[in-house]
Design an enzyme around this catalytic site. Structure first.
Site, PDB file in Angstrom:
ATOM      1  N   VAL A   9       0.861  -1.171   0.000  1.00  0.00           N
ATOM      2  CA  VAL A   9       0.000   0.000   0.000  1.00  0.00           C
ATOM      3  C   VAL A   9       0.900   1.224   0.000  1.00  0.00           C
ATOM      4  O   VAL A   9       2.065   1.157   0.393  1.00  0.00           O
ATOM      5  CB  VAL A   9      -0.950   0.038   1.218  1.00  0.00           C
ATOM      6  CG1 VAL A   9      -2.008  -1.045   1.102  1.00  0.00           C
ATOM      7  CG2 VAL A   9      -0.176  -0.092   2.515  1.00  0.00           C
ATOM      8  N   SER A  10       0.357   2.358  -0.430  1.00  0.00           N
ATOM      9  CA  SER A  10       1.189   3.542  -0.608  1.00  0.00           C
ATOM     10  C   SER A  10       1.466   4.293   0.683  1.00  0.00           C
ATOM     11  O   SER A  10       2.533   4.884   0.855  1.00  0.00           O
ATOM     12  CB  SER A  10       0.535   4.492  -1.621  1.00  0.00           C
ATOM     13  OG  SER A  10       0.417   3.859  -2.876  1.00  0.00           O
ATOM     14  N   THR A  11       0.528   4.301   1.611  1.00  0.00           N
ATOM     15  CA  THR A  11       0.692   5.090   2.840  1.00  0.00           C
ATOM     16  C   THR A  11       0.418   4.243   4.066  1.00  0.00           C
ATOM     17  O   THR A  11      -0.187   3.170   3.994  1.00  0.00           O
ATOM     18  CB  THR A  11      -0.265   6.293   2.845  1.00  0.00           C
ATOM     19  OG1 THR A  11      -1.625   5.811   2.946  1.00  0.00           O
ATOM     20  CG2 THR A  11      -0.111   7.121   1.580  1.00  0.00           C
TER      21      THR A  11
END
Length: 293
Positions: A9-11
């Site tokens: 996931v990005s964050t």
């Protein structure tokens, strides 16, 4: 066939739970997890996975965008897996390199990527010709102006290119560095690697590669420690032990040939090696515990 999952996931605010559930349902006993942007190719968890995946294993993702944001990066990862004898599967896409249909889909994607690169090259050449005809000079204006952000991005791009080259050749040098540093001096290790792979690799390139992998946590920092001082005989024993560990099936005659290729002298100073001399030194290395069964 062991399945190795990769979830991203990005964050930190996003959750990996949905991907974990799908990967476990698909049969992944081990899942590598990462919080990083998909545009960032230098992801530590993915790099460790690619460095440690073994022949016959399959890297599994929920969707292609969890692994790569661009087609070129996806194909690059799959080429790395194929070089290691590993496979790739995306649960949400028709990509499974263990099947004929999956390989065909990948070939189609590769052909599209190659066409795309050819078109980009032609457009770039045409644009440069038009600019020259109008008297404009090429180059990055921000770089010419000394813009720090532009310089940083260029440095990051070059670093990424270097890392990808290391990944492509890691099978040849990484196991030897992990096993024999810092017991063997860098110059001896470089020659040992050259005799094994028949590929030119300078001492500085090998040290630089090791420093990069230590920085990314893919090698322990101890590989950068200074090697202990050794006598000429100790060096020979360490080098021969390294050969035997790297390839247990190597014959005495083959070891003798490699020592000659490395221009190593026998204990008596001769440039000619015989299997009997190799056997004697290997027995000494075993008695000293440098070679284990």
């Amino acid at each position: 066939m062991p399945l190795i999952g990769y979830a991203r996931v990005s964050t930190g605010e996003q959750t990996l739970d949905p991907q974990r559930l799908e990967l476990r349902a698909a049969g992944c006993a081990v899942i590598h997890e990462e919080h990083a942007s998909g545009a960032d190719r230098t992801r530590p968890a993915l790099a460790r996975l690619l460095a440690t995946i073994r022949p016959g294993e399959t890297l599994v993702v929920v969707r292609l965008d969890r692994l790569a944001r661009s087609l070129s990066h996806l194909l690059q990862v799959i080429e790395t897996l194929e070089a290691k004898g590993a496979h790739f599967r995306s649960l949400g896409d028709p990509i499974d390199t263990t099947t004929a249909q999956g390989k065909f889909s990948l070939q189609v994607m590769g052909a599209v990527a190659e066409l795309e690169r050819a078109l980009i090259r032609e457009r770039t050449k045409a644009g440069l010709r038009a600019a020259r005809a109008q008297g404009r000079v090429g180059g990055n204006p921000a770089l010419k102006a000394g813009d720090r952000e532009a310089i940083r991005k260029l440095s990051a791009a070059r670093d990424e290119t270097y890392f990808q080259k290391l990944e492509a050749s890691a099978d040849t040098w990484l196991p030897l560095v992990r096993r024999h540093r810092s017991g063997i001096a860098w110059d001896d290790l470089t020659r040992l690697l050259g005799s094994r792979t028949r590929q030119p690799l300078t001492l500085e390139r090998l040290k630089r590669a090791a420093r990069r992998y230590v920085r990314d946590g893919l090698l322990p920092a101890t590989v950068l420690d200074r090697a202990p001082r050794r006598t000429a005989d100790d060096r020979l024993l360490a080098i021969m032990a390294g050969m035997r560990h790297a390839d247990p099936d190597l014959t005495l005659a083959a070891i003798a040939k490699r020592l000659e290729d490395m221009r190593e002298r026998t204990p008596r100073g001769s440039s000619k090696w015989y299997p009997s001399s190799v056997r004697s030194l290997l027995l000494r290395a075993e008695r000293l515990g440098l070679i284990t069964a």
